[in-house]
Design an enzyme around this catalytic site. Structure first.
Site, PDB file in Angstrom:
ATOM      1  N   ASP A  14      53.919  99.797  33.310  1.00 34.38           N
ATOM      2  CA  ASP A  14      54.916  98.694  32.955  1.00 34.38           C
ATOM      3  C   ASP A  14      54.597  97.514  33.892  1.00 34.38           C
ATOM      4  O   ASP A  14      53.922  97.694  34.970  1.00 34.38           O
ATOM      5  CB  ASP A  14      56.380  99.141  33.422  1.00 34.38           C
ATOM      6  N   GLU A  61      51.300  98.054  29.407  1.00 30.21           N
ATOM      7  CA  GLU A  61      52.300  96.972  29.003  1.00 30.21           C
ATOM      8  C   GLU A  61      52.029  95.791  29.395  1.00 30.21           C
ATOM      9  O   GLU A  61      52.111  95.224  30.362  1.00 30.21           O
ATOM     10  CB  GLU A  61      53.584  97.584  29.537  1.00 30.21           C
ATOM     11  N   ASP A 114      63.543  98.361  24.948  1.00 29.01           N
ATOM     12  CA  ASP A 114      64.268  96.846  25.072  1.00 29.01           C
ATOM     13  C   ASP A 114      64.476  96.096  23.886  1.00 29.01           C
ATOM     14  O   ASP A 114      65.114  94.961  23.813  1.00 29.01           O
ATOM     15  CB  ASP A 114      63.286  95.928  26.151  1.00 29.01           C
TER      16      ASP A 114
END
Length: 226
Positions: A14, A61, A114
């Site tokens: 991430d 990501e 998300d």
């Protein structure tokens, strides 16, 4: 890293951009406005990762805004990038997030934790965005708001992602079910009532497995990606 690789089939790093450069804020600062850009560890870190785990299936990501330093780090690591189709439905641009622009070394998402669900996004998008998305995916009927396991509009968007040249396509359970925004996992920036979605055995059993087997076979997504 070793524990994560033993636990999951693949690892997604991430906020990958921070390994190239990050916004550093003093611990006693009252807001994040008072900071500065600092270099991240870049390949000094990932050379060590490759030394220990040379064939590790790692995803970067890389969503959001970033510069050439992140682009170079992606090239140096050769990690697959992320594509999220909802971010591509801009009627006024040829977004890199649209499936036809996907590079092979990428992971194409119908939506992440998300994002809104696809059905929720269709209901909450502007009329112009929705019209573009449906036309792009080849949906020409009036019943775009119909949800559920056999939702025709959701399926067209899923198929657009499956048709992309990305090595991997990923879909959330909620989108396999054609659920609305009440089933979304997380709303970024909202501190309450997130991560509450739960499912049941009946829900899983009602998913049209034959449909997903069909599109996996049709678009050649039946082989190991890593």
């Amino acid at each position: 890293m070793k524990h994560t690789l033993n636990t999951f089939d693949a690892v997604r790093i991430d906020h990958f951009r921070a390994f190239a450069s990050c916004w550093a804020v003093p611990a006693n600062a009252k807001t994040a406005k008072n900071g500065e850009w600092l270099d991240g560890p870049k390949m000094k870190l990932f050379d060590k990762v490759f030394e220990k785990f040379p064939d590790a299936p790692i995803i970067a990501e890389d969503l959001g805004t970033f510069g050439e330093d992140v682009v170079k780090l992606l090239q140096d690591t050769d990690f697959p990038e992320m594509r999220v189709v909802q971010f591509g439905f801009d009627p006024h641009s040829d977004s890199t997030r649209l499936p036809h622009n996907a590079v092979q070394n990428s992971i194409n998402y119908v939506g992440t934790h998300d994002n809104n669900t696809i059905l929720g996004w269709l209901w909450e998008a502007s009329e112009e965005e929705r019209r573009f998305a449906l036309e792009y995916c080849g949906f020409a009927s009036d019943n775009w708001g119909e949800g559920g396991y056999y939702s025709p509009s959701c399926r067209k968007i899923v198929e657009a992602v499956w048709k992309s040249s990305s090595n991997v396509a990923i879909i959330a359970l909620q989108d396999m079910c054609g659920f609305g925004s009440d089933a979304r996992m997380n709303i970024p920036g909202v501190p309450e009532k997130n991560w509450r979605f739960r499912t049941t055995a009946d829900t899983i059993e009602n998913i049209d497995a034959d449909y997903f087997r069909k599109i996996n076979s049709l678009y050649r997504r039946t082989y190991p990606a890593f």
